[in-house]
Scaffold this active site. Structure first.
Site, PDB file in Angstrom:
ATOM      1  N   HIS A   1      34.603  26.113   8.209  1.00  0.00           N
ATOM      2  CA  HIS A   1      33.812  24.887   8.392  1.00  0.00           C
ATOM      3  C   HIS A   1      34.677  23.880   9.153  1.00  0.00           C
ATOM      4  O   HIS A   1      35.686  23.421   8.637  1.00  0.00           O
ATOM      5  CB  HIS A   1      33.412  24.313   7.034  1.00  0.00           C
ATOM      6  CG  HIS A   1      32.504  25.213   6.251  1.00  0.00           C
ATOM      7  ND1 HIS A   1      31.141  25.164   6.345  1.00  0.00           N
ATOM      8  CD2 HIS A   1      32.777  26.226   5.377  1.00  0.00           C
ATOM      9  CE1 HIS A   1      30.594  26.094   5.562  1.00  0.00           C
ATOM     10  NE2 HIS A   1      31.575  26.746   4.964  1.00  0.00           N
ATOM     11  N   LEU A   2      34.286  23.596  10.391  1.00  0.00           N
ATOM     12  CA  LEU A   2      35.055  22.630  11.193  1.00  0.00           C
ATOM     13  C   LEU A   2      34.512  21.215  11.038  1.00  0.00           C
ATOM     14  O   LEU A   2      35.144  20.252  11.475  1.00  0.00           O
ATOM     15  CB  LEU A   2      35.049  23.042  12.673  1.00  0.00           C
ATOM     16  CG  LEU A   2      35.748  24.373  12.991  1.00  0.00           C
ATOM     17  CD1 LEU A   2      35.695  24.667  14.493  1.00  0.00           C
ATOM     18  CD2 LEU A   2      37.200  24.380  12.497  1.00  0.00           C
ATOM     19  N   ARG A   3      33.327  21.098  10.452  1.00  0.00           N
ATOM     20  CA  ARG A   3      32.742  19.808  10.028  1.00  0.00           C
ATOM     21  C   ARG A   3      32.261  18.902  11.148  1.00  0.00           C
ATOM     22  O   ARG A   3      31.682  17.857  10.879  1.00  0.00           O
ATOM     23  CB  ARG A   3      33.738  19.012   9.158  1.00  0.00           C
ATOM     24  CG  ARG A   3      34.223  19.725   7.914  1.00  0.00           C
ATOM     25  CD  ARG A   3      33.115  20.064   6.965  1.00  0.00           C
ATOM     26  NE  ARG A   3      33.610  20.517   5.665  1.00  0.00           N
ATOM     27  CZ  ARG A   3      32.895  21.277   4.851  1.00  0.00           C
ATOM     28  NH1 ARG A   3      31.668  21.657   5.179  1.00  0.00           N
ATOM     29  NH2 ARG A   3      33.391  21.657   3.693  1.00  0.00           N
TER      30      ARG A   3
ATOM     31  N   ASN B   1      26.621  24.253   9.211  1.00  0.00           N
ATOM     32  CA  ASN B   1      26.131  23.160   8.350  1.00  0.00           C
ATOM     33  C   ASN B   1      26.776  21.822   8.721  1.00  0.00           C
ATOM     34  O   ASN B   1      27.420  21.162   7.922  1.00  0.00           O
ATOM     35  CB  ASN B   1      26.346  23.480   6.862  1.00  0.00           C
ATOM     36  CG  ASN B   1      27.793  23.728   6.488  1.00  0.00           C
ATOM     37  OD1 ASN B   1      28.627  24.049   7.351  1.00  0.00           O
ATOM     38  ND2 ASN B   1      28.112  23.590   5.221  1.00  0.00           N
TER      39      ASN B   1
ATOM     40  N   ASP C   1      24.759  29.343   6.035  1.00  0.00           N
ATOM     41  CA  ASP C   1      25.831  29.186   5.050  1.00  0.00           C
ATOM     42  C   ASP C   1      25.832  27.811   4.377  1.00  0.00           C
ATOM     43  O   ASP C   1      25.642  26.782   5.006  1.00  0.00           O
ATOM     44  CB  ASP C   1      27.204  29.437   5.662  1.00  0.00           C
ATOM     45  CG  ASP C   1      28.272  29.445   4.583  1.00  0.00           C
ATOM     46  OD1 ASP C   1      28.105  30.195   3.611  1.00  0.00           O
ATOM     47  OD2 ASP C   1      29.236  28.670   4.684  1.00  0.00           O
TER      48      ASP C   1
ATOM     49  N   ASP D   1      36.492  31.022   4.391  1.00  0.00           N
ATOM     50  CA  ASP D   1      35.532  29.986   3.974  1.00  0.00           C
ATOM     51  C   ASP D   1      36.248  28.625   3.897  1.00  0.00           C
ATOM     52  O   ASP D   1      36.021  27.842   2.975  1.00  0.00           O
ATOM     53  CB  ASP D   1      34.861  30.333   2.640  1.00  0.00           C
ATOM     54  CG  ASP D   1      33.634  29.461   2.363  1.00  0.00           C
ATOM     55  OD1 ASP D   1      33.233  28.669   3.243  1.00  0.00           O
ATOM     56  OD2 ASP D   1      33.089  29.564   1.249  1.00  0.00           O
TER      57      ASP D   1
ATOM     58  N   HIS E   1      24.933  33.732   2.883  1.00  0.00           N
ATOM     59  CA  HIS E   1      25.519  33.084   1.707  1.00  0.00           C
ATOM     60  C   HIS E   1      24.614  33.480   0.543  1.00  0.00           C
ATOM     61  O   HIS E   1      23.551  32.900   0.364  1.00  0.00           O
ATOM     62  CB  HIS E   1      25.537  31.570   1.947  1.00  0.00           C
ATOM     63  CG  HIS E   1      25.905  30.739   0.760  1.00  0.00           C
ATOM     64  ND1 HIS E   1      27.046  29.974   0.720  1.00  0.00           N
ATOM     65  CD2 HIS E   1      25.260  30.524  -0.412  1.00  0.00           C
ATOM     66  CE1 HIS E   1      27.093  29.317  -0.441  1.00  0.00           C
ATOM     67  NE2 HIS E   1      26.023  29.633  -1.143  1.00  0.00           N
TER      68      HIS E   1
ATOM     69  N   GLY F   1      34.063  23.721  -2.481  1.00  0.00           N
ATOM     70  CA  GLY F   1      34.839  24.238  -1.360  1.00  0.00           C
ATOM     71  C   GLY F   1      36.315  23.946  -1.440  1.00  0.00           C
ATOM     72  O   GLY F   1      36.753  23.002  -2.109  1.00  0.00           O
TER      73      GLY F   1
HETATM   74 ZN   LIG Z   1      29.009  29.972   1.904  1.00  0.00          ZN
END
Ligand SMILES: [Zn+2]
Length: 425
Positions: free
Chosen positions: A60-62, A92, A151, A304, A178, A323
């Protein structure tokens, strides 16, 4: 461009089952048989592993939308420092990466950094709401992306998921799931079991994962589509994947370093920092994941990587974000499993490079002459304590803080360019 000689390393290449002491040559960004010119740079790799660049298919690079947690720049820096030459970013973000523009925004911005390669995956459904499919064909044609995932959430609706799997079959797309029925998990903070009961925290039944994996395997059988089980964590789900593979079903799976190493008891000490989806499980599930990784039932190790601010992780176990970060702890933690003889070095590198390239249809995963020089150098004998204060990631949310690791990655080379190095030569 520079010619580089990597000297006297232990060259481990799962794509050719090579494991021997030797040299590796890079010229004009490509791995070559021998150098035509004298090298501008020589890297002494004695005592170190020289392996195909590591690939993390789940980070996740956000960005866009959550730059206070991570940016493309800090995430890529963390990936390079962790030994990764290529990562697949999750969709996401805000806006959701369910459209050509957002996908291009992330990949263009990452490319300009001239470091770790970034593939931006696309959501399966618009806004990741689980109801309306994105236009797979348009996305694939215009961006080249072949990985789809919602995800953060599982696709619960059977009909929507079946359509996605049909498209996977006809377009050769990967559906990365997911596996969580939120109707069953209620997004509860931890695994439902003896530990959750002891500390009076609402737990999520493991059926939330098991049932979705079983359903998706049935859909893969029916459609011929490719289901990739993200962050598998349950012994029953692992066994279902093992049996499906034996029947020739198009199913693959990944596991995280934390699900290979930590149990739900970690929540007792680490509290919200150990809150993750899927939740940390009791020891028998950890052992099942280790066995499945060793025997190839689980193909891939993926982190993840889920950076959060400490504010996001504050509050109660029920309200804190799910997370933990993974990019800069993955190699150290996996080296510990090699030291414990859970994995061979060959299988570790396969699961972190060759297998992810094969499963996701990505470049890399090999050291054969002629391919772009994506290479990671690992020092397996560099004992150190994991200290999140040294992370390039904005996220320091990891229960592995203070973990004593046997080694780490020390050099990362992408396209023949040294993008990260801890060596002095
Ligand atoms: Zn996930």
């Amino acid at each position: 461009m520079a010619a580089i000689l990597i000297k006297n390393g232990r060259v481990i290449d799962p794509s050719t089952q090579t494991d021997k002491i030797g040299d590796l040559f890079i010229e004009n960004g490509t791995i070559v048989d021998r150098l035509e010119n004298a090298p501008q740079q020589t890297i002494d790799a004695a005592g170190k592993w020289v392996v195909p660049g590591l690939i993390d298919v789940h980070v996740h690079l956000r960005e866009p939308g959550f730059e206070h947690k991570e940016t493309i720049e800090t995430g890529v820096a963390a990936a390079a420092a962790g030994g990764f030459t290529q990562v697949v970013a999750m969709p996401n973000t805000n806006p959701t990466a369910d459209n050509v523009d957002t996908i291009r925004y992330v990949m263009d911005k990452a490319r300009a950094l001239r470091s770790t390669r970034v593939i931006q995956s696309c959501a399966i459904t618009k806004g990741r709401k689980g109801t309306e499919l994105v236009n797979f064909e348009t996305i694939m044609k215009q961006t080249g992306v072949t990985v789809f995932t919602d995800d953060g959430d599982g696709v619960s609706d059977d009909a929507v998921m079946e359509q996605a799997m049909q498209l996977s079959a006809s377009l050769h797309a990967v559906i990365s799931q997911h596996s969580e029925y939120s109707s069953i998990s209620k997004k509860a903070a931890m695994h439902e079991g003896e530990v959750s009961k002891r500390i009076h925290v609402a737990g999520q039944p493991i059926a939330s994962e098991d049932k979705m994996v079983l359903r998706d395997i049935e859909l893969a059988k029916k459609t011929g589509g490719h289901i990739h089980v993200s962050h598998i964590s349950s012994a029953n789900a692992v066994q279902a994947v093992r049996e499906a593979k034996a029947q020739g079903v198009n199913v693959t799976a990944e596991v995280t370093p934390h699900h290979l190493h930590l149990t739900d008891e970690t929540v007792l000490d680490a509290g919200t920092i150990a809150k993750v989806a899927p939740p940390l499980r009791p020891g028998e599930h950890v052992l099942a994941c280790r066995d499945a990784l060793a025997d190839g039932t689980i193909d891939v190790i993926a982190t993840d990587h889920a950076p959060h601010t400490l504010d996001d992780k504050a509050g109660t176990i029920d309200t804190a974000a799910f997370g933990m970060v993974g990019l800069e702890i993955s190699v150290p933690v996996l080296l510990d499993l090699v030291k414990q003889n859970v994995l061979t070095p060959m299988r570790m590198i396969d699961a972190m490079s060759t297998a992810p390239a094969r499963v996701f249809g990505l470049s890399g995963g090999t050291l054969q002459p002629g391919v772009p020089a994506d290479i990671t150098i690992i020092d397996p004998d560099m004992p150190h304590e994991i200290d999140p204060r040294t992370f390039k990631s904005k996220g320091i949310n990891t229960p592995f803080a203070g973990f004593f690791a046997p080694g780490k990655s020390v050099v990362t080379i992408v396209d023949g360019n040294v993008v990260y190095s801890e060596l002095n030569n």
